[in-house]
Design an enzyme around this catalytic site. Structure first.
Site, PDB file in Angstrom:
ATOM      1  N   ASP A  77     -10.278   6.190   7.574  1.00 45.95           N
ATOM      2  CA  ASP A  77     -11.086   5.094   7.043  1.00 45.95           C
ATOM      3  C   ASP A  77     -11.278   4.013   8.094  1.00 45.95           C
ATOM      4  OD1 ASP A  77     -12.488   3.811   4.880  1.00 45.95           O
ATOM      5  OD2 ASP A  77     -10.832   2.389   4.752  1.00 45.95           O
ATOM      6  N   ILE A  92       0.834  -1.198   0.000  1.00 47.31           N
ATOM      7  CA  ILE A  92       0.000   0.000   0.000  1.00 47.31           C
ATOM      8  C   ILE A  92       0.872   1.254   0.000  1.00 47.31           C
ATOM      9  CG2 ILE A  92      -1.707   1.316   1.302  1.00 47.31           C
ATOM     10  CD1 ILE A  92      -2.742  -1.418   2.356  1.00 47.31           C
ATOM     11  N   ARG A 115      -5.099   0.593  10.671  1.00 45.84           N
ATOM     12  CA  ARG A 115      -5.960   0.117  11.738  1.00 45.84           C
ATOM     13  C   ARG A 115      -6.130   1.227  12.765  1.00 45.84           C
ATOM     14  NH1 ARG A 115      -7.143  -3.272   8.577  1.00 45.84           N
ATOM     15  NH2 ARG A 115      -7.045  -5.541   8.813  1.00 45.84           N
ATOM     16  N   GLU A 160     -15.709  -0.170  15.497  1.00 44.03           N
ATOM     17  CA  GLU A 160     -16.390  -0.283  14.213  1.00 44.03           C
ATOM     18  C   GLU A 160     -17.462  -1.362  14.330  1.00 44.03           C
ATOM     19  OE1 GLU A 160     -13.642  -0.994  11.034  1.00 44.03           O
ATOM     20  OE2 GLU A 160     -12.783   1.014  11.152  1.00 44.03           O
ATOM     21  N   HIS A 184     -14.661   2.404   6.512  1.00 43.90           N
ATOM     22  CA  HIS A 184     -13.704   1.316   6.255  1.00 43.90           C
ATOM     23  C   HIS A 184     -13.924   0.739   4.848  1.00 43.90           C
ATOM     24  CE1 HIS A 184     -11.039  -1.796   8.506  1.00 43.90           C
ATOM     25  NE2 HIS A 184     -10.681  -1.688   7.238  1.00 43.90           N
TER      26      HIS A 184
END
Length: 312
Positions: A249, A146, A225, A254, A273
């Site tokens: 995000d 990423i 995270r 969550e 997310h």
């Protein structure tokens, strides 16, 4: 070779059997009956959290030589139950959509979107104080698939890219400077992107001290995270003006409950997310597994290996 699947993905059984080599595919039940009968398999495909009871699934399997996690993160995976099996994941499968999400957040910040869109006559035409990505400093905390995807796109915008990795080494990308200490990155970066796994070593990495170290007016982006960021300290840093914005995000918990302060904070841009989302995502996630099945048959090294000691 016997491959156990949980979950069962439409079309995957036919795709595996088409590879030949006597592949036998077993669809694993997700109910409690799993614990009552041992399961013999060479390979297990599962998700990080499991569609059922993952510890029971791993305990029930006998003879496993390789486990593949259909996902890019394994922070919720019971690593202690892997045993002697090789563990891999679909690392890198979501790098492109996530990198594009990061660039979109940086552009929105610099171009003051969506507030610059108008639906009625403004106070003045032709006047604005918009920013540019050109010559801005991008700090990447983590330079895996990423991070590298973000870096390549940022370089195309003529950004100055610096990165911090776990162990200092030569940069794998031309134009990306690796720094030895996180403090050096935080003091220099206009946009800080968190793109590293959640491990015991990285939890709480961006705490009050780290936020105070950041360049005043910086923009924090988290696609990793939520555990990496102290959310209470982040709120204080935003309220004080130390940070200009946070694009998140991932949050804790969550799903975020109704009424949570993050929803209404004027300096936070929040998504549910979904930075990983893109076209053909099921195929993107499955592609590393299919490639590894072929490598496994040929006795070749597998890709996307997980270091169970390091936790990623």
């Amino acid at each position: 070779m016997r491959i156990a699947l949980q979950p069962n993905i439409p079309g995957l059984v036919d795709q595996l059997q088409a590879l030949g080599h006597g592949i036998e595919v077993l669809i694993v039940p997700s109910d409690a009956s799993l614990a009552q009968q041992p399961l013999a398999a060479d390979v297990l495909l599962c998700t990080a959290t499991g569609s059922g009871d993952l510890p029971s699934l791993l305990s029930a399997c006998r003879g496993l030589r390789w486990i593949h996690v259909l996902g890019t993160g394994i922070d919720n995976f019971p690593l202690s139950l892997v045993g002697d099996a090789v563990l891999t994941c679909s690392r890198g499968a979501t790098a492109t959509p996530m990198a594009e999400w990061v660039l979109a957040m940086m552009l929105c910040h610099e171009k003051q979107l969506p507030t610059r869109w108008i639906n009625e006559p403004p106070e003045a035409w032709y006047l604005a104080d918009l920013g540019c990505l050109e010559q801005k400093n991008l700090g990447l905390v983590g330079l895996g698939a990423i991070g590298e995807a973000v870096a390549r796109r940022a370089l195309a915008f003529d950004m100055q890219v610096i990165a911090k990795v776990r162990s200092y080494r030569d940069s794998p990308l031309t134009g990306v400077q690796l720094v030895e200490h996180l403090t050096e990155l935080l003091q220099a970066a206009d946009h800080v992107v968190l793109a590293l796994p959640a491990t015991p070593a990285s939890r709480g990495l961006i705490d009050a001290q780290a936020l105070a170290t950041m360049k005043p007016g910086a923009h924090l982006i988290n696609v990793s995270r939520a555990a990496l960021v102290d959310q209470d300290a982040l709120r204080l840093a935003l309220d004080s003006g130390q940070l200009a914005r946070a694009s998140l995000d991932v949050v804790d918990p969550e799903p975020l409950p109704a009424g949570h302060w993050i929803y209404g904070h004027p300096k936070i841009r929040l998504s549910a997310h979904v930075s990983w989302s893109g076209p053909n995502m099921a195929q993107r996630l499955l592609a590393p597994f299919i490639a590894n099945v072929q490598a496994f048959i040929r006795g070749e090294p597998l890709q996307g290996l997980v270091d169970t000691q390091a936790g990623y």
